[in-house]
Design a protein around this motif. Sequence first.
Motif, PDB file in Angstrom:
ATOM      1  N   ALA A  95       8.254   0.626   2.828  1.00  0.00           N
ATOM      2  CA  ALA A  95       8.521  -0.726   3.505  1.00  0.00           C
ATOM      3  C   ALA A  95       9.718  -1.156   3.134  1.00  0.00           C
ATOM      4  CB  ALA A  95       7.415  -1.534   2.238  1.00  0.00           C
ATOM      5  N   PHE A  96      10.470  -0.964   4.470  1.00  0.00           N
ATOM      6  CA  PHE A  96      11.819  -1.230   4.681  1.00  0.00           C
ATOM      7  C   PHE A  96      11.905  -2.889   4.232  1.00  0.00           C
ATOM      8  CE2 PHE A  96      15.492  -2.515   7.269  1.00  0.00           C
ATOM      9  CZ  PHE A  96      16.328  -1.436   6.853  1.00  0.00           C
ATOM     10  N   PRO A  97      13.037  -3.169   3.628  1.00  0.00           N
ATOM     11  CA  PRO A  97      13.964  -2.405   3.051  1.00  0.00           C
ATOM     12  C   PRO A  97      14.006  -1.951   1.605  1.00  0.00           C
ATOM     13  CG  PRO A  97      14.732  -4.783   2.723  1.00  0.00           C
ATOM     14  CD  PRO A  97      13.221  -4.667   3.474  1.00  0.00           C
ATOM     15  N   ALA A 114       4.878  -4.718   8.447  1.00  0.00           N
ATOM     16  CA  ALA A 114       3.392  -4.594   8.518  1.00  0.00           C
ATOM     17  C   ALA A 114       2.950  -4.247   6.788  1.00  0.00           C
ATOM     18  CB  ALA A 114       2.873  -3.308   8.953  1.00  0.00           C
ATOM     19  N   PHE A 115       3.896  -3.683   6.033  1.00  0.00           N
ATOM     20  CA  PHE A 115       3.783  -3.970   4.606  1.00  0.00           C
ATOM     21  C   PHE A 115       3.583  -5.120   3.913  1.00  0.00           C
ATOM     22  CE2 PHE A 115       3.827   0.785   4.666  1.00  0.00           C
ATOM     23  CZ  PHE A 115       3.052   1.515   3.701  1.00  0.00           C
ATOM     24  N   ALA A 116       4.594  -5.914   4.335  1.00  0.00           N
ATOM     25  CA  ALA A 116       4.648  -7.261   3.942  1.00  0.00           C
ATOM     26  C   ALA A 116       3.525  -8.125   4.190  1.00  0.00           C
ATOM     27  CB  ALA A 116       5.964  -7.971   4.597  1.00  0.00           C
ATOM     28  N   ASN A 138      -2.778 -10.909  -6.763  1.00  0.00           N
ATOM     29  CA  ASN A 138      -1.782 -11.089  -7.637  1.00  0.00           C
ATOM     30  C   ASN A 138      -0.490 -11.857  -6.919  1.00  0.00           C
ATOM     31  OD1 ASN A 138       0.645 -10.668  -9.188  1.00  0.00           O
ATOM     32  ND2 ASN A 138       0.323  -8.607  -9.625  1.00  0.00           N
ATOM     33  N   PRO A 139      -0.193 -12.906  -7.595  1.00  0.00           N
ATOM     34  CA  PRO A 139       0.612 -13.872  -6.596  1.00  0.00           C
ATOM     35  C   PRO A 139       2.280 -13.286  -6.554  1.00  0.00           C
ATOM     36  CG  PRO A 139      -0.420 -15.171  -8.249  1.00  0.00           C
ATOM     37  CD  PRO A 139      -1.030 -13.826  -8.418  1.00  0.00           C
ATOM     38  N   ILE A 140       2.619 -12.446  -7.363  1.00  0.00           N
ATOM     39  CA  ILE A 140       3.938 -11.807  -7.310  1.00  0.00           C
ATOM     40  C   ILE A 140       3.969 -11.219  -6.241  1.00  0.00           C
ATOM     41  CG2 ILE A 140       5.338  -9.959  -8.494  1.00  0.00           C
ATOM     42  CD1 ILE A 140       5.347 -12.628 -10.172  1.00  0.00           C
ATOM     43  N   LEU A 141       2.788 -10.415  -5.681  1.00  0.00           N
ATOM     44  CA  LEU A 141       3.065  -9.606  -4.465  1.00  0.00           C
ATOM     45  C   LEU A 141       3.296 -10.504  -3.255  1.00  0.00           C
ATOM     46  CD1 LEU A 141      -0.083  -7.008  -4.724  1.00  0.00           C
ATOM     47  CD2 LEU A 141       2.416  -6.534  -4.560  1.00  0.00           C
ATOM     48  N   VAL A 142       2.757 -11.988  -3.297  1.00  0.00           N
ATOM     49  CA  VAL A 142       3.181 -12.698  -2.104  1.00  0.00           C
ATOM     50  C   VAL A 142       4.762 -12.780  -2.148  1.00  0.00           C
ATOM     51  CG1 VAL A 142       2.974 -14.947  -1.416  1.00  0.00           C
ATOM     52  CG2 VAL A 142       1.106 -13.780  -2.499  1.00  0.00           C
ATOM     53  N   LEU A 143       5.405 -13.029  -3.330  1.00  0.00           N
ATOM     54  CA  LEU A 143       6.848 -13.153  -3.462  1.00  0.00           C
ATOM     55  C   LEU A 143       7.637 -11.887  -2.970  1.00  0.00           C
ATOM     56  CD1 LEU A 143       7.358 -14.602  -6.901  1.00  0.00           C
ATOM     57  CD2 LEU A 143       7.523 -15.871  -4.542  1.00  0.00           C
ATOM     58  N   ILE A 144       6.781 -10.720  -3.296  1.00  0.00           N
ATOM     59  CA  ILE A 144       7.532  -9.419  -3.018  1.00  0.00           C
ATOM     60  C   ILE A 144       7.307  -9.377  -1.116  1.00  0.00           C
ATOM     61  CG2 ILE A 144       7.263  -7.032  -2.853  1.00  0.00           C
ATOM     62  CD1 ILE A 144       6.389  -7.302  -5.522  1.00  0.00           C
ATOM     63  N   ALA A 145       6.272  -9.895  -0.619  1.00  0.00           N
ATOM     64  CA  ALA A 145       5.937  -9.556   0.827  1.00  0.00           C
ATOM     65  C   ALA A 145       7.023 -10.522   1.666  1.00  0.00           C
ATOM     66  CB  ALA A 145       4.486 -10.226   1.158  1.00  0.00           C
ATOM     67  N   LEU A 146       7.137 -12.031   1.092  1.00  0.00           N
ATOM     68  CA  LEU A 146       8.254 -12.691   1.431  1.00  0.00           C
ATOM     69  C   LEU A 146       9.625 -12.127   1.716  1.00  0.00           C
ATOM     70  CD1 LEU A 146       8.606 -15.652   2.778  1.00  0.00           C
ATOM     71  CD2 LEU A 146       9.183 -16.245   0.489  1.00  0.00           C
ATOM     72  N   LEU A 165       0.702  -6.649   4.503  1.00  0.00           N
ATOM     73  CA  LEU A 165      -0.537  -6.100   3.530  1.00  0.00           C
ATOM     74  C   LEU A 165      -0.290  -6.676   2.073  1.00  0.00           C
ATOM     75  CD1 LEU A 165      -2.817  -4.136   3.062  1.00  0.00           C
ATOM     76  CD2 LEU A 165      -1.028  -2.491   2.690  1.00  0.00           C
ATOM     77  N   PHE A 166       1.059  -6.715   1.522  1.00  0.00           N
ATOM     78  CA  PHE A 166       1.287  -7.161   0.218  1.00  0.00           C
ATOM     79  C   PHE A 166       1.082  -8.613   0.133  1.00  0.00           C
ATOM     80  CE2 PHE A 166       5.247  -4.356  -0.064  1.00  0.00           C
ATOM     81  CZ  PHE A 166       4.229  -3.260  -0.362  1.00  0.00           C
ATOM     82  N   GLY A 167       0.911  -9.503   1.293  1.00  0.00           N
ATOM     83  CA  GLY A 167       0.771 -10.742   1.110  1.00  0.00           C
ATOM     84  C   GLY A 167      -0.742 -11.020   1.187  1.00  0.00           C
ATOM     85  N   ILE A 168      -1.705 -10.420   1.864  1.00  0.00           N
ATOM     86  CA  ILE A 168      -3.014 -10.369   1.801  1.00  0.00           C
ATOM     87  C   ILE A 168      -3.670 -10.029   0.305  1.00  0.00           C
ATOM     88  CG2 ILE A 168      -5.154  -9.526   2.590  1.00  0.00           C
ATOM     89  CD1 ILE A 168      -3.681  -9.065   5.307  1.00  0.00           C
ATOM     90  N   VAL A 169      -3.045  -8.760  -0.345  1.00  0.00           N
ATOM     91  CA  VAL A 169      -3.431  -8.516  -1.517  1.00  0.00           C
ATOM     92  C   VAL A 169      -3.082  -9.350  -2.365  1.00  0.00           C
ATOM     93  CG1 VAL A 169      -3.295  -6.671  -3.030  1.00  0.00           C
ATOM     94  CG2 VAL A 169      -3.445  -6.054  -0.629  1.00  0.00           C
ATOM     95  N   GLY A 170      -1.869  -9.994  -2.462  1.00  0.00           N
ATOM     96  CA  GLY A 170      -1.129 -10.818  -3.244  1.00  0.00           C
ATOM     97  C   GLY A 170      -2.067 -12.117  -3.215  1.00  0.00           C
ATOM     98  N   LEU A 171      -2.372 -12.669  -2.208  1.00  0.00           N
ATOM     99  CA  LEU A 171      -3.227 -13.860  -2.223  1.00  0.00           C
ATOM    100  C   LEU A 171      -4.718 -13.656  -2.737  1.00  0.00           C
ATOM    101  CD1 LEU A 171      -2.563 -15.240   1.377  1.00  0.00           C
ATOM    102  CD2 LEU A 171      -1.799 -16.315  -0.656  1.00  0.00           C
ATOM    103  N   LEU A 172      -5.132 -12.429  -2.848  1.00  0.00           N
ATOM    104  CA  LEU A 172      -6.490 -12.131  -3.653  1.00  0.00           C
ATOM    105  C   LEU A 172      -6.358 -11.714  -4.842  1.00  0.00           C
ATOM    106  CD1 LEU A 172      -8.059  -9.933  -0.366  1.00  0.00           C
ATOM    107  CD2 LEU A 172      -8.560 -12.532  -1.155  1.00  0.00           C
TER     108      LEU A 172
END
Length: 374
Positions: free
Chosen positions: A167-169, A199-201, A212-220, A203-210
Amino acid sequence: MTAGDNMKWSWKIGRVAGIELRVHATFLILLVWLAIVYYREAGMLAGATRGIVFTLALFASVVLHEFGHALTARRFGVPTRDITLLPIGGVARLQYIPEQPKQELAVALAGPAVTLAIAALIWIVLRALGLSTAPPSAAVPLGARGSFFVQLMWVNVSLLVFNLLPAFPMDGGRVLRALLSLRMPHLRATAVAARLGKAFALLFGIVGLLYNPILVLIALFVWLSAASESSATQMRTMLEGVSVDRVMVRGFRTVTPRDTLDVALHHVLDGFQADFPVVDNGNVVGVLTRGGLLAGLARHGRDAPVADSMEKSFHTARPGDPVDRVVAELGDTPCRTVPVLSDGTLRGVLTLDNVGEFVMIESALRTSAARQPA
């Protein structure tokens, strides 16, 4: 992770191996939040303290991970401006990313290699003491002997696996770009890696919303960083081989330290120049930026001397210097205007606005050329 952008709302907490270590305001908020969570779960101060100590130990591992990137980059002559602690991990802010694929590959893998070494060292110590190394949820209850270090080991393993996702970068994305760059142009490799990173972002965002909210920050972070890195790489490609004298402004005005801010204000209103080299007896002694002018007017008024508001920390360049390298060096100074000197004489001014205009013109010309029939 590595990055090139300046981190606002961060404070210096020390310097190690010549590299400034900073902590972001949001990281302090994270510590407070964790203290509350652990206190509620444990029901006592000891639980909160243990949680905070574990978090600090984890982020110490993150700092060592980032020093792996920074010290490996230093071997290739790439300085690191600073390392900043964030709630989602650490960021080593390199002055620029090595464009030689093998060098970028080494820098990208150095951080995960440190994380692997930390996990391996804890495993060796635990085994030598005859303690279990099974995941805590499976065999080591919280509070058991060695459980602190078992948890720390497995969290490092998790971070290792996560960082190596392409998941670049993130590190895995930079590894992917370096490998792609061995077979295709660097710009195209960046575009491919950035698309996969976005694309990974998602995915992270969708999983995070379901879950783990931390994944939403990582997605952003991943999404914005991938877009920013792609744009920066395109700019560096456009500027490759371009010297400062092709881009610098030759028609410019200067002020002296003894001029009043009112003089500079009239120069601004008379034309399009925003920043002014400050020249005293033929020597450039500072730069009066737009921000410095406005702050000086608000603080001291029109009749104050330029010397009280000018930037004294600034970079200079020579006409033959490569533009991309000069621009890369601007990240460690508040002044983004570069006086261009030849034999000590001011010949021009390089600004990020002019660099941006040059890139846009070059991009338009290349697009036009690509559309012409062969």
